[in-house]
Enzyme design. Structure first.
Site, mmCIF file in Angstrom:
data_model
loop_
_atom_site.group_PDB
_atom_site.id
_atom_site.type_symbol
_atom_site.label_atom_id
_atom_site.label_comp_id
_atom_site.label_asym_id
_atom_site.label_seq_id
_atom_site.Cartn_x
_atom_site.Cartn_y
_atom_site.Cartn_z
ATOM 1 N N ASP A 81 -2.497 2.388 -4.247
ATOM 2 C CA ASP A 81 -3.711 2.276 -3.453
ATOM 3 C C ASP A 81 -4.592 1.142 -3.972
ATOM 4 O OD1 ASP A 81 -2.964 4.478 -1.862
ATOM 5 O OD2 ASP A 81 -3.774 5.872 -3.353
ATOM 6 N N HIS A 84 0.814 -1.214 0.000
ATOM 7 C CA HIS A 84 0.000 0.000 0.000
ATOM 8 C C HIS A 84 0.851 1.268 0.000
ATOM 9 C CE1 HIS A 84 -3.809 1.910 0.095
ATOM 10 N NE2 HIS A 84 -4.455 0.949 0.725
#
Length: 408
Positions: free
Chosen positions: A385, A381
């Site tokens: 995203d 992450h």
């Protein structure tokens, strides 16, 4: 003069090798070319063969201990023969063309206590420590100038007794509550895997998303082309081969998934070096198909099978397990549907592949039997995203559900 056996260099990037197990003990006879030990690096484990016939005179590196390439791990010669001194040439290595010398940063020196006469200790305290089996280098002296006194040793012995009593009590409680278990020392590839997986979870921001793919048409295409592929290429296309091809094509469309997070910098790679996880008896290895984007489906299939065969035979070189930019891990053959794969640092993504299963699916107003493939994508992450990661997975799905597009 005795013969030195040294830690081999298993690849250009190897900094340290570990002795996994000794096949021979001191005093055993060994023949030239006979495997005397197994050693491992971060990527590979091999047998070390004796360079000469004779007797194992001394083991310099015990099991589970790591040393740099070129360091002496044992000596072979005739019984009672003098052991040759370690050559200065094996103590350090010159950097290779692929390795840049690391400039040391000057640091403020700090006095550290070491064993022997450098430790300030009274004669009485030294005798007490020797009798009690206390390491004086671990004692903080309270006397003038940091001198270790009799009272310091007495306190250290007290703490040692308390610690041993607690450990004994803990061991006793464990044995009372369960059957006595066999202990296995973690070493070699298993130790490397344990460290890398722990570091992966500790140092990355991992998130996993799942998706189901209808591979009914893909399996149909696989069956239709099976005879032609076998006759022309002497090969068999598997579902894994199609998945690998779909991943490579998708990575080219989504370059952020084909990247690495290194020193707070995202490195986007132009080429796809695909890692294919392979289970072996001693753990898990990830051979790499370099420049996978240049491979056709047949070439990719052939490379996957060749590297998997070499992995199970312990014939992979260190270079064949380095430089991957994305990894695929397939547990479908074990009947696993969904699982959470762990990133192979510094990669930004890994795709977990489950077992194909048949299920009834509505197609308009009718119900049909369809073949469903579960996929699990773990991504970093810090690099991207959820939406772009989902877009990548969606592209993989599209290729697999329209398999003919992978042949064009």
């Amino acid at each position: 003069m005795s013969v030195e056996v040294v830690m081999p260099k298993l690849g250009m990037a190897m900094k340290e090798g570990t002795v996994s197990i000794w096949n021979k003990q001191v005093g055993d006879r060994v023949g030239k070319g006979e495997p005397i030990a197994s050693v491992s690096s971060e990527k590979i484990e091999i047998d070390v063969e004796s360079p000469a016939e004779g007797t194992l005179l001394e083991i310099a590196v015990p099991e589970g201990e790591g040393v740099p390439p070129g360091a002496v791990i044992c000596y072979i010669g005739h019984p009672g023969e003098k052991i040759a001194p370690v050559s200065d040439s094996v103590q350090t290595e010159e950097p290779t063309a692929d390795e840049s010398p690391v400039k040391e940063t000057p640091v403020k020196s700090k006095q550290v206590k070491t064993g022997g006469d450098r430790v300030k200790i009274s004669p009485v305290a030294r005798k007490m420590a020797e009798a009690g089996g206390i390491n004086i280098s671990e004692i903080q002296g309270t006397g003038p100038g940091g001198r270790i006194t009799k009272e310091d040793v007495q306190e250290a012995m007290k703490q040692s007794r308390v610690q041993k009593a607690e450990e004994k009590q803990m061991d006793t409680s464990v044995l009372e509550s369960s059957e006595q278990a066999q202990e296995m020392k973690v070493s070699g590839i298993r130790k490397v895997i344990a460290g890398r997986m722990h570091d992966s979870l500790q140092q990355t921001a991992q998130l996993t998303m799942n998706m189901k793919v209808d591979v009914t048409e893909l399996i149909s295409l696989q069956k239709q082309t099976a005879e032609t592929v076998q006759n022309r290429y002497e090969n068999k296309l598997t579902v894994t081969d199609f998945i690998a091809r779909a991943v490579v094509l998708s990575l080219q469309q989504h370059p952020h998934m084909n990247s690495a997070y290194i020193n707070e910098t995202i490195h986007l790679f132009k080429h796809v070096h695909l890692g294919m996880a392979v289970a072996i008896d001693k753990g898990l290895v990830v051979p790499v198909i370099r420049h996978s984007e240049k491979c056709s489906l047949i070439e990719l299939s052939s490379s996957i099978k060749t590297l998997a065969q070499k992995a199970r035979g312990g014939q992979l070189s260190s270079e064949e397990m380095q430089g991957s930019t994305f990894t695929i891990s397939n547990l479908g053959s074990y009947g696993i549907e969904h699982f959470t794969p762990i990133l192979n640092p510094p990669e930004s993504g890994i795709l977990g592949v489950g077992a194909v299963y048949d299920t009834p699916v509505f197609k308009g107003e009718t119900i049909e039997k369809r073949s469903i493939l579960p996929l699990s994508l773990t991504f970093d992450h810090r690099v991207l995203d959820g939406a772009p990661a989902a877009a990548f997975l969606q592209t993989v799905k599209q290729f697999l559900e329209e398999p003919v597009t992978m042949l064009l």
